[in-house]
Design an enzyme around this catalytic site. Structure first.
Site, PDB file in Angstrom:
ATOM      1  N   PHE A   1      31.650  35.548  40.659  1.00  0.00           N
ATOM      2  CA  PHE A   1      31.012  33.936  40.326  1.00  0.00           C
ATOM      3  C   PHE A   1      30.810  33.335  41.445  1.00  0.00           C
ATOM      4  O   PHE A   1      29.672  33.080  41.535  1.00  0.00           O
ATOM      5  CB  PHE A   1      32.430  33.661  39.258  1.00  0.00           C
TER       6      PHE A   1
ATOM      7  N   ASP B   1      32.651  50.427  46.343  1.00  0.00           N
ATOM      8  CA  ASP B   1      33.933  50.124  46.576  1.00  0.00           C
ATOM      9  C   ASP B   1      34.231  50.087  47.956  1.00  0.00           C
ATOM     10  O   ASP B   1      34.462  50.886  48.579  1.00  0.00           O
ATOM     11  CB  ASP B   1      34.900  51.008  45.706  1.00  0.00           C
TER      12      ASP B   1
ATOM     13  N   TYR C   1      48.257  39.319  43.947  1.00  0.00           N
ATOM     14  CA  TYR C   1      47.045  38.550  44.359  1.00  0.00           C
ATOM     15  C   TYR C   1      47.309  37.660  45.449  1.00  0.00           C
ATOM     16  O   TYR C   1      46.759  37.769  46.608  1.00  0.00           O
ATOM     17  CB  TYR C   1      46.333  37.805  43.348  1.00  0.00           C
TER      18      TYR C   1
END
Ligand code: UDP
Length: 312
Positions: A11, A56, A145
């Site tokens: 995003f 990755d 996170y």
């Protein structure tokens, strides 16, 4: 200049790629597409200054081109995504960050870490200044996170101190706008989808918890200014206007002219009670502050959700 954007198909990453292309930079977008999407960058593919690399960054890889700037944005970032990919989230924040730091060092490039307001955890100081060390549960579900980003900040500063790498650390607060994934579970896309369908709007807890929402164009503007500054310590980049989640839901509902009701659900574990950036540092150092207020930003976002039909 040659720039890498890791997470460039995500995003914020895709908006950043677009911004850099407008500034005539050469952009290498690196993404493994676990949470990013080709759709976010398909309009950029034909641009001769844009290269997409499906990679990755947890795996070792070499980068052949000259390099001036690394924007390291790769990571699952919404709670739903990092609950789904807990180990990948920890590894991209740790191994992935170090791989990118090593590339920046080798190429003598400037490095920006996309850090997060999550480093403040469930804050006991409000609003949050960069000098606040945070209140994070190191073993809760959000820790994959929060701690990955805290480690990422630590390793970034260590590369700066040990090797003199030129670094920037942006602490990004809740950001919203076109290209948010409709199913990433965050408040803004959930409320828009639910309002447009006249379905119940899911409020977790009593909705009194607060967040401060920054429209993505303001965010990217702030990030670019920070990259071009000389400041090597963390800077909050977010919108200091604070809303309760119930207020946010009501504004979305009103703009969508929806007949949705509120449906109250259990509050997720360790959900922060409040969050609002103190942006005095960004104002002083970057002469930056957000321009787009919540209604204007939500209108643009809702328009995009309607146009792409992605809520159906
Ligand atoms: N939230 C909510 N309903 C939803 C999605 C989120 O009430 O359908 C709440 C969530 O519990 C949190 C806030 O909205 O308090 C912001 O959540 P989001 O996932 O957007 O971002 P973050 O928690 O990472 O700030």
């Amino acid at each position: 200049m040659n720039c890498i954007v890791t997470g460039g198909a995500g995003f914020i990453g895709s908006h950043l790629c677009e911004y850099l292309l407008h500034k005539k930079h050469q952009v290498f977008c690196i993404d493994n597409l676990i949470t990013g999407s080709r759709k976010n960058i398909e309009h950029l593919i034909d641009n001769s200054n844009f290269t997409f690399i499906n990679q990755d960054i947890i795996q070792d890889f070499s980068f052949k081109e000259e390099l001036d700037m690394v924007f390291h944005f790769a990571s699952p970032a919404s709670p739903v995504d990092y609950y789904k990919y807990p180990i990948d989230t920890l590894r991209v924040g740790s191994i992935g960050t170090e791989n990118m730091l090593r590339i920046a060092l080798k190429k003598k490039a400037r490095f920006m870490l996309a850090s997060t307001s999550e480093v403040y955890g469930d804050p006991k100081i409000h609003p949050q200044k960069e000098s606040y060390w945070g209140n994070v549960n190191s073993i809760g579900p959000r820790s994959v996170y929060d701690e990955a980003k805290r480690y990422a900040e630590a390793v970034t500063m260590a590369y700066h101190r040990e090797y003199g790498l030129d670094v920037r650390i942006a602490r990004i607060f809740n950001t919203y706008g076109p290209r948010m994934k409709p199913d990433d579970g965050r408040a803004v896309p959930n409320f828009i989808k639910q309002s447009l369908r006249d379905e119940p709007i899911t409020i977790y807890g009593d909705g009194s918890q607060t967040r401060s929402f920054c429209f993505v164009s303001d965010e990217v503007d702030g990030l670019f200014s920070l990259m071009n500054s000389n400041y090597e310590y963390p800077v909050n980049i977010g919108n200091p206007e604070e809303y309760s989640i119930l207020e946010l839901a009501s504004i979305v509902k009103e703009i969508c002219k929806s007949s949705s009701e509120f449906a109250y659900k259990e509050l997720p574990v360790d959900d922060p009670k409040c969050r609002r950036p103190d942006i005095s540092k960004a104002k002083e150092i970057l002469d930056w502050q957000p321009k787009i207020d919540i209604r204007e930003g939500l209108k643009k976002t809702i328009k995009w959700f309607k146009k792409t039909h992605m809520w159906k």
